[in-house]
Scaffold this motif. Structure first.
Motif, PDB file in Angstrom:
ATOM      1  N   SER A 125       7.237 -58.485  19.227  1.00 41.18           N
ATOM      2  CA  SER A 125       6.696 -57.742  20.425  1.00 41.18           C
ATOM      3  C   SER A 125       5.586 -58.294  21.123  1.00 41.18           C
ATOM      4  CB  SER A 125       6.460 -56.235  20.157  1.00 41.18           C
ATOM      5  OG  SER A 125       5.220 -56.111  19.562  1.00 41.18           O
ATOM      6  N   ALA A 126       4.881 -59.221  20.587  1.00 42.53           N
ATOM      7  CA  ALA A 126       3.628 -59.761  21.087  1.00 42.53           C
ATOM      8  C   ALA A 126       3.939 -61.201  21.667  1.00 42.53           C
ATOM      9  CB  ALA A 126       2.428 -59.900  20.265  1.00 42.53           C
ATOM     10  N   GLN A 139      -2.517 -49.581   6.697  1.00 40.74           N
ATOM     11  CA  GLN A 139      -3.310 -50.313   7.441  1.00 40.74           C
ATOM     12  C   GLN A 139      -2.386 -51.257   8.647  1.00 40.74           C
ATOM     13  OE1 GLN A 139      -5.240 -52.366   3.871  1.00 40.74           O
ATOM     14  NE2 GLN A 139      -6.828 -52.538   5.304  1.00 40.74           N
ATOM     15  N   LEU A 140      -1.297 -51.363   8.269  1.00 47.13           N
ATOM     16  CA  LEU A 140      -0.400 -52.111   9.164  1.00 47.13           C
ATOM     17  C   LEU A 140      -0.521 -52.369  10.547  1.00 47.13           C
ATOM     18  CD1 LEU A 140       2.019 -54.262   9.168  1.00 47.13           C
ATOM     19  CD2 LEU A 140       3.485 -52.379   8.946  1.00 47.13           C
ATOM     20  N   ARG A 141      -0.443 -51.107  11.204  1.00 46.50           N
ATOM     21  CA  ARG A 141      -0.525 -51.248  12.581  1.00 46.50           C
ATOM     22  C   ARG A 141      -1.759 -51.456  12.997  1.00 46.50           C
ATOM     23  NH1 ARG A 141      -1.694 -48.451  16.784  1.00 46.50           N
ATOM     24  NH2 ARG A 141      -2.717 -46.767  15.688  1.00 46.50           N
ATOM     25  N   THR A 142      -2.915 -51.045  12.392  1.00 40.51           N
ATOM     26  CA  THR A 142      -4.231 -51.130  12.769  1.00 40.51           C
ATOM     27  C   THR A 142      -4.582 -52.772  12.916  1.00 40.51           C
ATOM     28  OG1 THR A 142      -4.818 -49.072  12.636  1.00 40.51           O
ATOM     29  CG2 THR A 142      -6.545 -50.534  12.792  1.00 40.51           C
ATOM     30  N   ARG A 174       5.536 -46.563  15.278  1.00 38.62           N
ATOM     31  CA  ARG A 174       6.035 -47.339  16.289  1.00 38.62           C
ATOM     32  C   ARG A 174       5.312 -48.652  16.065  1.00 38.62           C
ATOM     33  NH1 ARG A 174       5.977 -45.238  22.289  1.00 38.62           N
ATOM     34  NH2 ARG A 174       4.565 -46.932  23.005  1.00 38.62           N
ATOM     35  N   TYR A 175       5.995 -49.694  15.772  1.00 37.11           N
ATOM     36  CA  TYR A 175       5.363 -51.000  15.407  1.00 37.11           C
ATOM     37  C   TYR A 175       5.787 -51.933  16.637  1.00 37.11           C
ATOM     38  CZ  TYR A 175       4.497 -49.298  10.779  1.00 37.11           C
ATOM     39  OH  TYR A 175       4.155 -48.546   9.455  1.00 37.11           O
ATOM     40  N   GLU A 176       4.801 -51.699  17.622  1.00 37.11           N
ATOM     41  CA  GLU A 176       4.886 -52.719  18.696  1.00 37.11           C
ATOM     42  C   GLU A 176       3.632 -53.070  19.338  1.00 37.11           C
ATOM     43  OE1 GLU A 176       7.195 -50.915  21.796  1.00 37.11           O
ATOM     44  OE2 GLU A 176       5.941 -49.349  22.031  1.00 37.11           O
ATOM     45  N   ILE A 177       3.387 -54.164  20.047  1.00 37.95           N
ATOM     46  CA  ILE A 177       2.069 -54.290  20.669  1.00 37.95           C
ATOM     47  C   ILE A 177       2.202 -54.775  22.121  1.00 37.95           C
ATOM     48  CG2 ILE A 177       0.110 -56.001  20.691  1.00 37.95           C
ATOM     49  CD1 ILE A 177       0.713 -56.622  17.627  1.00 37.95           C
ATOM     50  N   ARG A 178       1.322 -54.316  22.691  1.00 39.33           N
ATOM     51  CA  ARG A 178       1.350 -54.314  24.523  1.00 39.33           C
ATOM     52  C   ARG A 178       0.097 -55.318  24.662  1.00 39.33           C
ATOM     53  NH1 ARG A 178       5.960 -54.101  23.481  1.00 39.33           N
ATOM     54  NH2 ARG A 178       7.246 -52.734  24.071  1.00 39.33           N
TER      55      ARG A 178
END
Length: 577
Positions: free
Chosen positions: A15-16, A136-139, A172-176
């Motif tokens: 997503s990144a 910790q995954l998303r952070t 929700r595993y995405e990065i904007r």
């Protein structure tokens, strides 16, 4: 099947904008690589050496602006990444480093391959995170990717195999990612710049990497002010072409009237450059205005009269209407004429190259410049290949020159050209390799290029020595020692590995050999060129310390019974010295 931590990791990286990962698989990393396989949106490039992969990733990230992943398994695997990471840190390009880590139940027990990622990676990264809990995954991953992109550099995610294989929390595993901001200097700084420039009799410009995209604005400003334009090695590709005010470079790679321009202008505009060789910058009456998007760089190399924070392109565009035109009172003309004189002096070794044997590297680079495509991507190994690439290859709006110009690592040309070829399939990617750098790192992953059938062009300057180190020893007054080695026929070695090999020993064969290499498709090519081992690169301005060092070295070589070497160096470079 439930989603694992590794699955969530790849969803976020994709997503990144991550589309490629270079590395070597291993036990601690196996769950991560298996999740990448399942994801299917990331090209895994299995290299023979993680360091090669890291340098390739640096080139791809620098050219595309997108984050690129590299990976290595615990301990020795990730240790191989560190040199490329330091290059990425210096070049400020976004790398995502996936570091295999010791299983959580064995941490801090001095088990096999254990290292502390915080201590090991700290000098080479902008962020280090260690996933020891699935929560910790998303952070951690968001923090790593955002730091890599916004701060520019490698960000590390250390991932134990047991955590990578564990179930991921529902999320929700995405990065904007935020959009970059390219802002001009503030109004007060612009007014102060204009006042200093308008009061000055003469103005010079010295630009660097920060002038990328600012060619139109900088040349318009220089034209209005009758200002000579010099540039650092990183700035040459952005400022030299289509520029009547171009006056070359300063430093030991320098040529032309740049040194005179910098030392004798009333005001020097340093635009987007953090030039580290301070002895070549003015320390006298010249007043310096330095513009850089990073305020930490302002004034750290040389005292400045005005330090300005801002994007170069936007700042110069805003400054243009505020400055008054200046006629050329002879300052610009002198600097341009000095540049033209320097090119005439070196032309002996380019225009007469077909009749000079051994092959002069100046001639080789000039012919390569003429034959390469207008959008070719050049990569130069640290050492004398950088000198010839800086002086004798022309760059334009689409031609680029890259290398380890801040970290100055050896052996980056081949992996850089490889990474660029993956990012821009079919575009000419040309590696100017020193023979030391080629044998250090490129040979092993020539097999990777063969496997991928990538048309990477390697030009190996074969002089059987670490030539730049030899020059450094002479500058310091030493007798050259420990720099010579024996090379094989690289063309034959390349053929044995499945690549195309071309050997050039006669100057009459340079043009045809290079043309054949550039036209080759379906895999890599290695051009083994026997160049003059005595060729010198004399800068336009030779500091007294350097001249003394060469004189002392020559005397010591004579006393050591190496008079022949001194005579050969002098006779092979008579038109330069």
């Amino acid at each position: 099947m439930s989603k694992t931590v590794a699955d969530g990791l790849w969803e976020m990286l994709v997503s990144a904008g991550v589309r490629r990962c270079y590395g070597i698989v291993g036990d601690a990393l196996n769950p991560v690589v298996d999740a990448m396989r399942r994801n299917g949106q990331v090209d895994f490039v299995h290299v023979r050496n993680e360091e090669f992969g890291a340098f390739a990733a640096v080139a791809e990230a620098k050219l595309t602006g997108h984050p690129v992943a590299v990976c290595g398994t615990a301990g020795p695997g990730v240790a191989h990444l560190i040199n490329g990471m330091l290059d990425a840190l210096k070049e400020q390009v976004p790398l995502i480093v996936l570091a295999g880590d010791t299983e959580t139940g064995l941490m801090d027990s001095e088990t096999v391959e254990e290292l502390n990622p915080y201590r090991f990676f700290a000098p080479a990264s902008v962020y280090v995170g260690r996933l020891v809990n699935p929560g910790q995954l998303r952070t951690v991953v968001t923090s790593a990717v955002t730091a890599a992109v916004t701060r520019g550099g490698p960000a590390v995610v250390a991932l134990p195999g047991d955590i990578a294989a564990a179930d991921a929390p529902k999320d929700r595993y995405e990065i904007r990612l935020p959009r970059p901001v390219r802002a001009p200097a503030g109004e007060e700084d612009l007014a102060a710049m204009a006042e200093m420039i308008n009061e000055a009799g003469t103005v010079a410009v010295f630009g660097g990497q920060g002038c990328a995209g600012a060619h139109t604005e900088v040349t318009a400003l220089a034209g209005k002010l009758s200002a000579p334009v010099g540039y650092s090695l990183k700035g040459k590709q952005f400022l030299e072409h289509d520029n009547a005010n171009a006056v070359g470079m300063t430093g030991l790679l320098g040529y032309g009237g740049c040194h005179h321009a910098l030392q004798h202008a009333d005001v020097l505009l340093m635009l987007g450059t953090d030039f580290p060789f301070t002895s070549f910058l003015p320390h006298g009456r010249t007043r310096i205005i330095q513009v850089d998007e990073n305020p930490e760089r302002l004034g750290r190399r040389v005292p400045v009269a005005l330090g300005v924070t801002g994007d170069v392109q936007a700042t110069v565009a805003a400054l243009l209407p505020l400055v008054e035109p200046k006629p050329d009172g002879g300052f610009l003309t002198r600097c341009v004429e000095e540049t033209e004189w320097f090119h005439r002096r070196t032309r002996h070794y380019t225009s007469k190259g077909p009749r000079i044997k051994p092959i002069r590297p100046e001639y080789l680079a000039t012919v390569l410049s003429d034959l390469a495509a207008d959008d070719a991507l050049f990569f130069a190994d640290t050492g004398t290949p950088v000198i010839w690439a800086a002086r004798h290859i022309k760059y334009g709006p689409k031609r680029r020159l890259l290398g380890s110009f801040s970290w100055a690592s050896m052996a980056t040309a081949s992996p850089g050209a490889f990474g660029a070829q993956l990012a821009f399939p079919g575009r000419q990617t040309i590696a100017l390799c020193g023979d030391g750098g080629f044998t250090m790192l490129a040979l092993g992953d020539l097999l990777t290029e063969v496997q991928r059938r990538l048309p990477v062009v390697h030009i190996v300057l074969n002089n059987s020595s670490l030539d730049f180190v030899k020059i450094e020893q002479q500058e310091a007054g030493f007798v050259p020692f420990g720099t010579d080695f024996t090379n094989p026929n690289f063309a034959v070695v390349a053929e044995a590995m499945g690549a195309k090999g071309i050997r050039i020993e006669d100057p009459d064969d340079v043009a045809d050999g290079l043309a054949a290499a550039l036209a080759h498709t379906g895999g890599p090519v290695v051009v083994d060129v026997l160049v003059d081992p005595y060729a010198l690169a004399v800068p336009a301005h030779v500091p007294a310390k350097t001249a003394v060092g060469f004189t002392l070295s020559a005397a010591r070589q004579v006393l050591a019974g190496r008079l022949d070497d001194v005579i050969d160096t002098a006779t092979h470079n008579a038109r330069l010295i």
